[in-house]
Design a protein around this motif. Structure first.
Motif, PDB file in Angstrom:
ATOM      1  N   UNK A  21       0.849  -1.194   0.000  1.00  0.00           N
ATOM      2  CA  UNK A  21       0.000   0.000   0.000  1.00  0.00           C
ATOM      3  C   UNK A  21       0.886   1.247   0.000  1.00  0.00           C
ATOM      4  N   UNK A  22       0.548   2.215  -0.852  1.00  0.00           N
ATOM      5  CA  UNK A  22       1.272   3.483  -0.875  1.00  0.00           C
ATOM      6  C   UNK A  22       2.415   3.543  -1.875  1.00  0.00           C
ATOM      7  N   UNK A  23       2.823   2.387  -2.426  1.00  0.00           N
ATOM      8  CA  UNK A  23       3.957   2.387  -3.351  1.00  0.00           C
ATOM      9  C   UNK A  23       3.628   3.141  -4.630  1.00  0.00           C
ATOM     10  N   UNK A  24       2.429   2.927  -5.165  1.00  0.00           N
ATOM     11  CA  UNK A  24       2.037   3.616  -6.396  1.00  0.00           C
ATOM     12  C   UNK A  24       2.106   5.129  -6.222  1.00  0.00           C
ATOM     13  N   UNK A  25       1.648   5.618  -5.082  1.00  0.00           N
ATOM     14  CA  UNK A  25       1.689   7.055  -4.816  1.00  0.00           C
ATOM     15  C   UNK A  25       3.125   7.577  -4.765  1.00  0.00           C
TER      16      UNK A  25
END
Length: 201
Positions: A21-25
């Motif tokens: 979670x949060x890697x794409x951002x």
């Protein structure tokens, strides 16, 4: 004073990562900070269980792309990043087109044009029919032009998916590494400390 033309072209950045979670951002921020537009972004499972594959398309110079790849690779959850020109990958995009069914039924010409463009019907209703085709951007764009005069209702295109032509496969690299240097226990990010040894293609 003459300036040399900047040699920009399309590059495909491929990143193998853990699904966190949060890697794409965080990856998106790397591009936005440099004011670089992402032309296409696809994230999907890879051939290795638990490992995801990002495919990012941008229009830039090789120098800029190399720096971006290095920045992405510094993220803790990223195992390895590659970048390639369009000539170095096999790529496709999928597109869907919604057109009035009565036009398709009445105009034999439209049906022929769809066949010539490799489109196939995926949904047929009384009010509309949805066609699907795959190909390069120019091919999917061309079918938009073909269908516009016949009342094209809606159009959507997917992000690009790409496979590296010269790659022997990421899965094979991991398995070879496991055989030569087996880990005594399962550890998160067990490949990160040896990524340069393992993840060259």
């Amino acid at each position: 004073m003459s300036h040399q033309p900047i040699d920009r072209q399309e590059y495909n950045i491929t990143a193998y990562t853990e699904n966190q979670v949060g890697l794409l951002n965080r990856i998106a921020i790397i591009f936005s900070r440099r004011k670089i537009n992402i032309e296409s972004l696809n994230v999907s499972p890879s051939e290795i269980e638990g490992i995801h594959r990002f495919n990012i398309v941008i229009h830039e110079t090789e120098e800029v792309v190399a720096k971006l790849a290095g920045q992405i690779e510094k993220q803790v959850e990223v195992l390895k990043v590659y970048y390639n020109t369009n000539d170095d990958v096999i790529w496709q995009e999928m597109a869907l087109y919604k057109v009035p069914t009565d036009i398709i039924a009445e105009k034999a010409l439209v049906e022929r044009l769809l066949r010539e463009n490799g489109a196939r019907a995926v949904v047929i209703r009384k009010d509309y029919t949805v066609f699907e085709t795959t190909g390069h951007r120019e091919e999917t764009d061309n079918l938009i032009k073909v269908l516009q005069p016949f009342g094209l209702i809606e159009f959507v295109r997917s992000a690009r998916i790409a496979i590296i032509k010269g790659s022997e496969g990421f899965n094979r690299k991991l398995r070879e590494f496991e055989r030569t240097e087996p880990s005594p226990e399962v550890a998160e990010n067990e490949y990160l400390n040896s990524r340069d040894k393992v993840f060259t293609m």
